[in-house]
Design a protein around this motif. Structure first.
Motif, short mmCIF file in Angstrom:
data_model
loop_
_atom_site.label_atom_id
_atom_site.label_comp_id
_atom_site.label_asym_id
_atom_site.label_seq_id
_atom_site.Cartn_x
_atom_site.Cartn_y
_atom_site.Cartn_z
N SER A 185 0.87 -1.33 0.07
CA SER A 185 -0.02 -0.08 0.00
C SER A 185 0.74 1.20 0.01
O SER A 185 0.46 2.08 -0.83
CB SER A 185 -1.10 0.07 1.18
N LEU A 186 1.78 1.11 0.71
CA LEU A 186 2.67 2.46 0.96
C LEU A 186 3.64 2.49 -0.49
O LEU A 186 3.55 3.66 -1.10
CB LEU A 186 3.73 2.25 2.06
N THR A 187 4.03 1.50 -1.09
CA THR A 187 4.76 1.54 -2.28
C THR A 187 3.75 2.15 -3.28
O THR A 187 4.32 2.66 -4.32
CB THR A 187 5.27 -0.02 -2.77
N ALA A 188 2.54 1.58 -3.57
CA ALA A 188 1.63 1.79 -4.42
C ALA A 188 1.32 3.58 -4.28
O ALA A 188 1.28 4.23 -5.37
CB ALA A 188 0.17 1.36 -4.11
N VAL A 189 1.35 4.07 -3.10
CA VAL A 189 1.26 5.39 -3.21
C VAL A 189 2.35 6.28 -3.40
O VAL A 189 2.24 7.19 -4.20
CB VAL A 189 0.98 5.91 -1.51
N VAL A 190 3.69 5.60 -3.34
CA VAL A 190 4.93 6.33 -3.74
C VAL A 190 4.93 6.16 -5.25
O VAL A 190 5.29 7.33 -5.92
CB VAL A 190 6.12 5.39 -3.32
N LEU A 191 4.52 5.23 -5.74
CA LEU A 191 4.30 4.96 -7.40
C LEU A 191 3.28 5.88 -7.77
O LEU A 191 3.57 6.49 -8.75
CB LEU A 191 4.18 3.85 -7.90
N PHE A 192 2.22 6.18 -7.24
CA PHE A 192 1.47 7.17 -7.52
C PHE A 192 1.91 8.56 -7.80
O PHE A 192 1.73 9.25 -8.52
CB PHE A 192 0.03 7.32 -6.58
#
Length: 706
Positions: A185-192
């Motif tokens: 979830s944190l990595t997804a936010v970073v990629l967003f």
């Protein structure tokens, strides 16, 4: 002050609000996923009540199985190790009783000859034996860690220990969800965020988007906690979903802001408010559709789906409010920049083409894929929750092959209501026992007749009736063992079946119906059915019904919203047909490819349909703006498509960048969630940019004769 906000401009207050919300969530919201054996069902669910009624009527502690394989399970060395393992397991605080080849039967020969012990302890192929642990339901996380420590210490090449049992499976799911929640979830936010930064090349826009989406997520988590919600098996992904919903509003508003900057001049101080006014009508109806989509989950009985439905409705509303309260000050603070990525565009004539053949191909492909809907497996094997060729999956598969990894309880009574303490009833129960064990998906069965058969092996047992034996086995000196298999009036008995998941080719509830038929065939009636196996079957049924019910009501409500947005019969029908392509392709593809549709990955369809509706509404509002400017017919759709294509394509690119990270998870349901969303995003672009304009605005060219 509009052009050059001071030190205490509104955007600084919004950043302060973000920090405050972060502190409140950190202080008052428990972000650890909560998963237990009863989490999937509410206390009012009929099947859940049946299981609880069985547990109350036939009390028995929670059971774990340690299947221990070896070349020779009768050797003294193996039995000595089994005794050591049994003693170590007894040292765990939550453990109440341990039964094994060295704790229960007199010796291996006695266990092999016993109709009760050999079913409980010895695998049918005699290549492994079971150490059965009965435990209290307290602090399962700590208990499972204790079990794993013991297994790590005692496991050897010729003494392989495999663990199974509901508490272990539930703990492994909880760990996987917690891991994915923290990292993916944190990595997804970073990629967003990185994709946003690369696309708009503005620190102020980037900070505004990140602050707005973060506020939406934090406020949703805080409100959900206030209303009594918690992070569970589905709401673990709620933060990512709310982030995406909020980001969608921001992407369209930002692209409209850039479009207006080209028209009005980038120095205009009214750009932010003009972009807000341009975007808010479409965003409002997108929010309504997203809320209805999640709200449809409130109609189903599965507790996790209802919790996701409540969280989704709450998050959709919060995301809309945050997008139009928090983000505009950052747009007033920022200055539009031309960026290579944002300025990339196809040739001007690209959008004037109708692409009839491409659209027809998309529709026909969607129709063909749609036939796969009937092949969707909403009741996947328990093993499908874990990745192949890993220690956990291998252990569960071994236990499953050696006798079954899931428990089913069936309470029976004589069809004529007669007691079960007679010789005739005993013989009929043995017939039922053998019929159960002859069924393909059933492993060993532990029941009242196996217990009475064990009692029959004691000296002078022939002097006592079965009624007397049952009364004796209900006494404390025999651990009241009979109470776990027969009721006080001796009119009802429970059969405990170990169910085999490997090779199952029927839905669990169909298997249960077959077993009910076997019960009736042997002169009994099934009174109650329960256990994890039955509840998992019921859960699969609820997932299937949620797909049907949720999509049905969403489409019904979308008809009204499409009419309000399109304001024409043709436009409404075009929106409905285009939207239907998304679930047809997604669900049909899942069916044809035999992708398991478990309860964790099933909400991906709601996410994609929400994104598709969002893109569709923004495109139609772009068409209406062109029509207000005097552009008619197909040209209005060309203008709308030319205005909104960046928002549609780039928002999907941003979402794809974030959801793609879920594919790297070691937890298959999370992988499936990411893959389904990625597939849906591709269909979304094709349906909205090619099929919808063709159906909504293209005119047929009639060639003149002559």
């Amino acid at each position: 002050m509009v052009k050059r906000p001071g030190l205490f401009g509104a955007h600084w207050w919004m950043l302060a609000l973000t920090a405050v919300l972060f502190a409140l969530v950190a202080a008052f919201v428990d972000l650890r996923p909560k998963v237990d054996e009863n989490f999937f069902f509410s206390t009012g669910d009929p099947q859940f009540r049946q299981t609880k009624k069985i547990e109350k009527q036939f009390p028995s502690p929670t059971e774990m199985i340690f299947a221990v394989s070896s070349r020779d399970i009768s050797s003294p060395r193996y039995l000595a190790r089994i005794q050591r393992l049994s003693q170590a397991l007894k040292g765990i605080d939550a453990v109440t009783t341990v039964k094994s080849l060295t704790d229960g039967p007199k010796d291996f020969a006695d266990a092999a000859a016993s109709p009760f012990w050999h079913r409980l302890l010895i695998a049918p192929d005699r290549k492994s034996s079971n150490v059965v642990v009965f435990m209290e339901n307290k602090d399962p996380e700590k208990t499972i860690k204790g079990f794993e420590r013991i297994v790590h210490e005692l496991d050897e090449n010729d003494f392989r220990i495999h663990i199974a049992g509901p508490p272990y499976v539930v703990e492994m799911i909880r760990r996987s969800l917690a891991h994915d929640f923290r990292y993916f979830s944190l990595t997804a936010v970073v990629l967003f965020s990185l994709t946003m930064a690369a696309m708009f090349r503005s620190v102020r826009v980037f900070v505004g988007m990140l602050a707005t989406c973060s506020c939406a997520v934090l406020l949703t988590l805080l409100l959900q906690s206030i209303f009594g919600g918690r992070i569970g098996v589905l709401t673990v992904n709620l933060g990512t979903i709310v982030f995406v919903v909020a980001l969608s509003h921001l992407v369209y508003m930002t692209f409209n802001w850039q479009t207006l900057a080209r028209r009005l001049g980038k120095e205009s101080g009214e750009l932010a408010m003009a972009a807000l006014r341009m975007t808010v009508p479409a965003s409002f109806w997108s929010m309504v559709c997203a809320s209805l989509g999640f709200g449809s989950l409130l109609l189903v009985e599965a507790k996790p789906l209802r919790e996701l439905g409540f969280g989704g409705v709450l998050g959709s509303i919060v995301a809309f409010v945050c997008a139009y309260v928090i983000y505009p000050p950052f747009l007033r603070w920022a200055v539009p920049h031309k960026t290579k990525i944002a300025e990339i565009a196809p040739p001007r004539k690209f959008w004037t083409h109708r692409y009839a053949l491409l659209s027809l191909g998309i529709i026909l492909a969607s129709a063909a894929l749609g036939f796969g809907v009937t092949k969707i497996d909403t009741d996947p094997s328990l093993l499908d929750y874990f990745k192949p060729d890993q220690e956990l999956r291998d252990g569960l598969e071994y236990v499953d092959r050696s006798g079954g990894s899931n428990l089913l309880q069936i309470v029976v009574a004589s069809a004529d209501g007669s007691p079960l303490n007679t010789d005739a009833a005993y013989e009929r129960m043995w017939g039922l026992q053998k019929a159960f064990e002859a069924y393909k998906d059933v492993g060993p069965v532990i029941s009242l007749p196996t217990l009475l058969a064990e009692a029959d092996r004691t000296p002078f047992s022939f002097f006592f009736s079965y009624e007397t034996i049952m009364r004796k086995l209900e006494e404390p000196q025999h651990a009241r063992v009979a109470k776990s298999f027969v009721n006080a009036k001796h009119t009802e008995a429970v059969f405990v079946l170990r169910m085999i998941e490997t090779g199952r080719d029927k839905y669990r509830l169909d298997v249960v119906d077959d077993l009910r038929a076997i019960v009736r065939k042997h002169g009994f009636k099934p009174v109650l059915v329960g256990g994890i196996y039955y509840l998992e079957g019921r859960l699969g049924q609820l997932v299937a019904s949620s797909l049907v019910t949720g999509l049905f009501w969403l489409n019904v409500l979308f008809v009204a919203i499409a009419w309000v947005v399109a304001r024409s019969i043709r436009g409404t029908l075009a929106m409905i047909v285009s939207l239907s392509l998304v679930p047809l392709c997604m669900l049909g593809g899942i069916g044809w490819l035999h992708v398991p549709m478990d309860i964790i990955s099933s909400p991906a369809t709601n996410v994609c349909i929400g994104i598709a509706i969002d893109s569709m509404i923004h495109l139609v509002f772009g068409v209406r703006r062109a029509q207000r400017d005097g552009v008619k017919g197909w040209d209005a759709w060309v203008a709308g498509r030319r205005e909104q294509w960046r928002g549609i394509v780039y928002s999907d690119v941003i979402f794809a960048a974030g959801f793609a990270i879920f594919v790297l998870s070691d937890f298959p349901p999370t992988q499936r969630f990411g893959l389904v969303v990625l597939a849906g995003l591709i269909i979304d672009i094709l349906a909205n940019l090619f099929v919808l304009p063709l159906l909504g605005g293209a005119t047929l060219k009639v060639r003149s004769k002559g």
